[in-house]
Design an enzyme around this catalytic site. Structure first.
Site, short mmCIF file in Angstrom:
data_model
loop_
_atom_site.label_atom_id
_atom_site.label_comp_id
_atom_site.label_asym_id
_atom_site.label_seq_id
_atom_site.Cartn_x
_atom_site.Cartn_y
_atom_site.Cartn_z
N GLU A 134 -6.88 10.54 -21.17
CA GLU A 134 -6.33 11.63 -21.45
C GLU A 134 -7.20 12.47 -22.44
O GLU A 134 -7.34 11.99 -23.63
CB GLU A 134 -4.96 11.64 -21.99
N GLU A 149 0.82 6.09 -24.51
CA GLU A 149 1.01 6.59 -25.79
C GLU A 149 2.07 5.72 -26.64
O GLU A 149 3.15 6.35 -27.27
CB GLU A 149 1.14 8.06 -25.84
#
Length: 471
Positions: A364, A172
């Site tokens: 995810e 991320e």
């Protein structure tokens, strides 16, 4: 006809070292920023590791990895996403030689995966900058971290080149914009950072990411190396053109990270962005050459969508896993106040593929909830998590629809395939897994593992390659 997925689709689950491994001070491991974050990104940092930091033990994957990977194999995992703890390999991040015991641990983990025909999908840096680098260099604000990261990458690529085919650079990476400590190990409090500080930090990570791709391709020509971002489609709150432009600008600010990873240069629109923010990046000619080393695929997390408006003061805000946004009146919410938008996943898959024409990987996606462990019909302890099954079913169906529309999706790794400690709040009660871990919010518990109802459901999803999903 039902949902169908490619025969080589990589079904699996995802974890992060700092949330599951534990053993924070064993076998030569150095401290990471996570060891001083007992409340996660939500709270202040500690001076030293404290007993209330559940991540110090996590769910003890460090000592129970064989048991856990065997359970993943029972579900039929084709891949297992995990991260290497940088400070397990280089305790301070500055050493010239790696910690052999740390390297041996991941040798054993990868060997166990391969024993069960599970491909490791490895994240090089997942929110756990070595603490020494954070405190002494202010994390990725310092250009010197590029050198330290290059040394770390070279060591792990050389060591595991015959065991790991799939790699991610930074987890991320665009989260640095909202959490410089979590995303980039910046020890200076966010309130004291300027836009110049944050975007220069971002630049250092982007250069390091491209350098990792360059090294990886040199050392492992057959490996596939991807970037990884928070993906959140941003919808205009109304049809007012002002809101549409606002949403478009916010989407670009969030997604320019992937533009750079895929295209090898800063996109044209960042010139105005940086001008508006009074940012003047230090970018060397060498940086520009390194950035040209682009990724093989784009990976992302997806939990929810966001809404935006020019005047956001008129609307109610809601939580996100990291990014907040305006409340969407058409969506339902999780226990933790996150909006549930399965169709947003289909939207973002098409958005990325239309833009990049590169393979995509959903690495995810999951539902955090307070699960109740009960004695099941067969006398064994379990969790009847039908709510999780519905959430995952609805999201995976949307992946299938994107595949039908021609989007190339490599695989899907559900977040927290085994219960672990939350990154955002360091809570244990916010559970995501198919496997229940007996560990409580106060740190008590046996650490025993129990299969939830979703364990058997996901096993069937993998066995049928998604044909059992309900549209």
């Amino acid at each position: 006809m039902g949902i169908s997925f490619p025969e080589n689709f990589l079904w699996g689950g995802a974890t992060a070292a700092n949330q599951c491994e534990g053993a924070y001070n064993e076998d030569g491991k150095g401290l990471s920023i996570q060891d001083l974050m007992p409340k996660g990104v939500m709270g202040p940092v500690a001076q030293t590791p404290t007993e209330d930091n559940l991540k110090l033990i996590g769910v003890d994957f460090y000592h129970r990895y064989e048991e856990d990977i065997k359970l993943f194999a029972e579900m039929g995992f084709k891949t297992f996403r995990l991260s290497i703890a940088w400070s397990r390999i280089f305790p301070t991040g500055t050493e010239l030689e790696p910690n052999e015991l740390g390297l041996e641990f991941y040798d054993k983990v990868f060997d166990t995966c391969l024993k069960y025909n599970i491909e490791p999908l490895v994240t090089l840096s997942h929110y756990e900058t070595p603490l020494y680098l954070a405190q002494n260099y202010d994390g990725w604000r310092s250009r010197e971290l590029i050198t330290f990261f290059e040394r770390y990458c070279r060591v792990v690529f050389d060591r595991y080149k015959d065991k790991v085919k799939y790699w991610l650079t930074f987890n991320e990476v665009n989260a640095v914009l909202v959490s410089p400590l979590l995303g980039a190990g910046v020890w200076t409090h966010k309130s004291k950072l300027t836009k110049q500080d944050i975007y220069q930090t971002t630049h250092h990570e982007l250069v390091a990411s491209a350098l990792a791709v360059k090294l990886g391709h040199e050392i492992m020509p057959k490996a596939k190396i991807g970037c990884m971002v928070v993906a959140s489609p941003i919808y205009p709150m109304t049809t007012n053109p002002d809101d549409i432009i606002s949403a478009y600008e916010k989407q670009r600010e969030l997604m320019f990270f992937t533009d750079i990873h895929v295209n090898g240069e800063y996109p044209r629109y960042t010139e105005k962005l940086f001008k508006d923010y009074n940012v003047n990046l230090e970018v060397t000619e060498e940086d520009k050459e390194i950035l040209k080393h682009t990724v093989d695929f784009v990976a992302f997390s997806y939990y929810n969508s966001k809404c935006a408006a020019k005047d956001e003061s008129k609307f109610e805000y809601v939580n996100g896993n990291i990014y907040r946004g305006i409340k969407n009146p058409y969506l339902e919410f999780t226990e933790w106040g996150n909006q549930i938008d399965p169709q947003g996943l289909r939207y973002i898959l098409n958005y990325f593929y239309d833009r990049y024409k590169l393979p995509l990987f959903v690495v995810e996606n999951g539902l955090g909830a307070e699960d109740e462990l009960v004695v099941g019909e067969n006398g064994e302890k379990t969790v009847y998590d039908d709510y999780r099954i519905k959430y995952l079913n609805d999201h995976i169906v949307q992946i299938g629809k994107a595949v039908e529309e021609g989007v190339e999706v490599m695989g899907y790794t559900s977040w927290g395939c085994i219960d672990l400690v939350s990154a955002a709040s360091a809570e244990m009660k916010k559970r995501y897994g198919f496997i229940y871990v007996d560990r409580n919010q106060d740190g008590t518990g046996s650490l025993e593992r129990y299969k939830k109802k979703s364990f058997y459901w996901y096993k069937e999803v993998i066995a049928t390659n998604g044909s059992n999903l309900i549209e």
